[in-house]
Write a protein that holds these residues in place. Structure first.
Motif, PDB file in Angstrom:
ATOM      1  N   VAL A 153      -7.995   2.208  -2.435  1.00 37.05           N
ATOM      2  CA  VAL A 153      -9.531   2.940  -2.022  1.00 37.05           C
ATOM      3  C   VAL A 153     -10.900   2.833  -2.801  1.00 37.05           C
ATOM      4  CG1 VAL A 153     -10.877   4.806  -0.953  1.00 37.05           C
ATOM      5  CG2 VAL A 153      -9.033   4.364   0.125  1.00 37.05           C
TER       6      VAL A 153
ATOM      7  N   ASN B 290      -9.102  -0.262   9.083  1.00 37.36           N
ATOM      8  CA  ASN B 290     -10.454   0.307   9.626  1.00 37.36           C
ATOM      9  C   ASN B 290     -11.092  -1.042   9.300  1.00 37.36           C
ATOM     10  OD1 ASN B 290      -9.747   3.060   8.643  1.00 37.36           O
ATOM     11  ND2 ASN B 290      -9.339   1.793   6.299  1.00 37.36           N
TER      12      ASN B 290
ATOM     13  N   PHE C 123       0.594  -1.159  -0.366  1.00 39.77           N
ATOM     14  CA  PHE C 123       0.055  -0.279  -0.091  1.00 39.77           C
ATOM     15  C   PHE C 123       0.957   1.249   0.288  1.00 39.77           C
ATOM     16  CE2 PHE C 123      -2.884  -2.986   2.237  1.00 39.77           C
ATOM     17  CZ  PHE C 123      -3.619  -2.583   1.150  1.00 39.77           C
TER      18      PHE C 123
ATOM     19  N   LEU D 180       0.474   4.466   1.311  1.00 39.58           N
ATOM     20  CA  LEU D 180      -0.674   5.072   2.336  1.00 39.58           C
ATOM     21  C   LEU D 180       0.157   6.693   2.171  1.00 39.58           C
ATOM     22  CD1 LEU D 180      -0.055   3.216   5.638  1.00 39.58           C
ATOM     23  CD2 LEU D 180      -1.847   3.210   3.562  1.00 39.58           C
TER      24      LEU D 180
ATOM     25  N   LEU E 251      -5.943  -2.110   5.504  1.00 42.04           N
ATOM     26  CA  LEU E 251      -5.427  -1.009   5.499  1.00 42.04           C
ATOM     27  C   LEU E 251      -6.113  -0.021   7.145  1.00 42.04           C
ATOM     28  CD1 LEU E 251      -7.089  -0.128   2.130  1.00 42.04           C
ATOM     29  CD2 LEU E 251      -4.977   0.190   2.572  1.00 42.04           C
TER      30      LEU E 251
ATOM     31  N   TRP F 160     -13.889   4.604   8.301  1.00 43.23           N
ATOM     32  CA  TRP F 160     -12.405   4.796   8.066  1.00 43.23           C
ATOM     33  C   TRP F 160     -11.591   5.385   9.677  1.00 43.23           C
ATOM     34  CZ3 TRP F 160     -10.853   2.785   3.473  1.00 43.23           C
ATOM     35  CH2 TRP F 160     -11.480   2.654   2.123  1.00 43.23           C
TER      36      TRP F 160
ATOM     37  N   THR G 189      -4.626   6.799   4.313  1.00 43.92           N
ATOM     38  CA  THR G 189      -4.841   5.080   3.644  1.00 43.92           C
ATOM     39  C   THR G 189      -4.273   5.045   2.056  1.00 43.92           C
ATOM     40  OG1 THR G 189      -6.985   4.285   2.495  1.00 43.92           O
ATOM     41  CG2 THR G 189      -7.175   6.276   2.415  1.00 43.92           C
ATOM     42  N   ASP G 190      -4.556   4.152   0.961  1.00 42.10           N
ATOM     43  CA  ASP G 190      -4.312   3.523   0.203  1.00 42.10           C
ATOM     44  C   ASP G 190      -5.036   3.579  -1.231  1.00 42.10           C
ATOM     45  OD1 ASP G 190      -3.962   1.666  -2.462  1.00 42.10           O
ATOM     46  OD2 ASP G 190      -2.295   2.434  -2.037  1.00 42.10           O
TER      47      ASP G 190
ATOM     48  N   THR H 128      -8.424  10.872   5.462  1.00 39.64           N
ATOM     49  CA  THR H 128      -7.628   9.456   5.965  1.00 39.64           C
ATOM     50  C   THR H 128      -6.812   8.720   5.211  1.00 39.64           C
ATOM     51  OG1 THR H 128      -8.201   7.366   6.862  1.00 39.64           O
ATOM     52  CG2 THR H 128      -9.153   8.408   4.479  1.00 39.64           C
TER      53      THR H 128
ATOM     54  N   VAL I  61     -10.533  -3.528   3.172  1.00 33.95           N
ATOM     55  CA  VAL I  61     -10.684  -2.291   4.383  1.00 33.95           C
ATOM     56  C   VAL I  61     -10.275  -2.704   5.627  1.00 33.95           C
ATOM     57  CG1 VAL I  61     -12.118  -2.101   6.626  1.00 33.95           C
ATOM     58  CG2 VAL I  61     -12.979  -2.240   3.249  1.00 33.95           C
TER      59      VAL I  61
END
Length: 298
Positions: free
Chosen positions: A196, A277, A149, A151, A275, A294, A191-192, A189, A272
């Motif tokens: 997403v 979440n 990922f 991020l 990551l 998230w 994340t990748d 947030t 999810v």
């Protein structure tokens, strides 16, 4: 002198008694372990010796951990067998169709229009087959933790709006006019972005396959997280199905005759959770709601 000899005899007798009882207790425990033949059992003891008690507790703990590992392994093996069986079924269906139409095209009595029609069907079945193989491969990579990922700080509103725009024609073709509820000032947030987008795409594909006119897509802030919700009619689902909705072997179509293999939601859940979440589902009055919570930036 006689008194000392008496004391010595008493000590020796007490020591021998302790040794014999200790030996008998060890023998008693050993017999239980031998008779268990490796199967789970809770060992018992006769003495109140602290060392013996600790030994029994340690052995029982090992037995329990081994039992749990065995149950987990059997469950994984059963899931694997079921996945392989479903995979074979899902791959065989388009392959059989492709082979059938190839044989029809080989016949000399077909018109040019019929051949074009069958070729178009073959292309669609081949595309379906390619999608299946891609999903199987992606799921195996995600579950094995092979995804890398990238991020960074991302605003989910931008990605969700982009995903909705990409699927707008699909919604229209299926007679779906989604009710979009997106709050302003949604926090970022970590994340990748690609992951997403894949999550949102899978959830929208699920809506297109099973949803009807009543579809709701929401993005909002709740306490310490940002929440995306995807709601659609799910007349074929039952309350008991919700706990298995994200299983890789689950599909509401028991015959697996439609385009749904259950892989999309399995991939969604895996992505999810990897990551960091949370995803959950609930069924209320025939409406399926899938929520992704998230984590917000601190």
């Amino acid at each position: 002198m006689q008194f000392l000899i008496l004391i010595l005899i008493i000590i020796i007798v007490a020591l021998l008694t302790f040794i014999i009882r200790y030996k008998n207790e060890v023998k008693y425990i050993t017999n239980q372990v031998t008779n268990s033949k490796g199967q789970y059992c809770s060992l018992r003891m006769n003495s109140m010796n602290k060392d013996i008690e600790n030994l029994v507790l340690s052995i029982n703990d090992i037995y329990e951990k081994n039992q749990n590992a065995t149950v987990k392994m059997k469950h994984s093996e059963e899931e694997l067998r079921c996945s392989i069986a479903n995979m074979c079924h899902d791959l065989r269906t388009p392959l059989t169709s492709i082979m059938g139409y190839v044989q029809l095209i080989d016949e000399n009595n077909l018109t040019k229009e019929q051949k074009y029609k069958y070729m178009d069907i073959i292309k669609k079945r081949t595309s379906r087959l390619q999608d299946l193989i891609t999903n199987f491969y992606e799921l195996s990579r995600v579950e094995a933790g092979d995804c890398k990922f990238d991020l960074k700080s991302i605003n989910l509103k931008d990605i969700l709006c982009e995903a909705i725009a990409l699927f707008y024609d699909d919604f229209t073709k299926n007679g779906i006019e989604p009710n979009i509820n997106i709050e302003e000032n949604i926090p970022n947030t970590i994340t990748d972005e690609k992951a997403v987008m894949r999550i949102f795409s899978n959830l929208m594909n699920n809506i297109i396959k099973h949803g009807e006119k009543n579809v709701i897509i929401s993005l909002k802030k709740e306490k310490n997280c940002v929440v995306t919700e995807f709601e659609n009619n799910a007349p074929g689902l039952k309350t008991k199905d919700i706990n298995h909705l994200f299983d890789r072997t689950f599909t509401a179509d028991s015959t697996r005759s439609n385009k749904n293999t259950g892989l999309g939601l399995s991939i969604t859940k895996a992505l999810v959770e990897q990551l960091g979440n949370k995803v959950e589902a609930e069924l209320c009055e025939g409406m399926l709601k899938i929520r992704v919570c998230w984590n917000m930036m601190n």
